[in-house]
Scaffold this active site. Sequence first.
Site, PDB file in Angstrom:
ATOM      1  CB  SER A 174      -0.541   6.991   4.843  1.00 58.35           C
ATOM      2  OG  SER A 174      -1.366   5.962   4.339  1.00 58.35           O
ATOM      3  CE1 TYR A 187      -2.124  10.287   0.595  1.00 62.60           C
ATOM      4  CE2 TYR A 187      -1.918   7.925   0.936  1.00 62.60           C
ATOM      5  CZ  TYR A 187      -2.284   9.172   1.396  1.00 62.60           C
ATOM      6  OH  TYR A 187      -2.834   9.306   2.649  1.00 62.60           O
TER       7      TYR A 187
END
Length: 283
Positions: A174, A187
């Site tokens: 990400s 995350y």
Amino acid sequence: MTDTVEMIHEDALPGHESKLEPKPEWQPRYPGSGRLEGKVALITGADSGIGRAVAALYAREGADIAILYLLEDDDAAETKRIVEAEGRRAVTIKADVGSKKMCERAVAETVEKLGGLDILVNNAGEQHPDEEITDITEEQLQRTFQTNIFGMFYMVQAARPHLKRGAAIVNCTSVTMYQGSKELLDYSSTKGAITAFTRSLSENLIGEGIRVNAVAPGPIWTPLNPCGGASPEKLEHFGEDTPMGRPGQPNEVAPAFLFLACEDSSYMSGQVLHPNGGTIVGG
């Protein structure tokens, strides 16, 4: 995590794409050219979002698809329909990637029903927004790491005996790995781990002729964020802080996964591609 009961989340994640408005754009944008002809791909989190778009594009390029998903039976059935509409075989496998036994079962079922395994796409993930690090519970922290990084280890361990020279592994990291995210501490930490895992696994497998790469999407319109993965405030302006001023669509990310899975990227391993709306990052 050994059975379906233990797989159930207390929150709304990962969420139903069938209930999302507007609908994410998963449709491949161009005719296929046979770049994955005769290949078998197992894609985690393939029922919706980026995973569905990757499944659709891989199928158009000639691959049979194993669709691994957590809970959303309706979304998984729709992805299966999409793959079969491209003339390819598809199997749906309900499994939690946080369970090593379920990962082993998923790979075994893929090989049994589709005849092998050539491409592993580790796409499944979860995120939970928290303003303060003290708001992150021990259970949430463990669950986020269990899904996002432990699951990749489990999937690769299960797939490794079936991957031959020429096989490819594509992991989903990400932009938060590179930028950080004040609301997604756990995350973004897992995404940093995924990038390191990708680079290290590439070094481990390159001598066997197996390439390992990753894709680091920016803000993409999928069920993950509107179904609880982002705060209401962030969701209101989702993607507006990118240079392009908008969120991306799954079918704008899928071509990066295709490139890394096919022979077009034959001289690339241990690398990360960045479909993120123009955000410049290092690495």
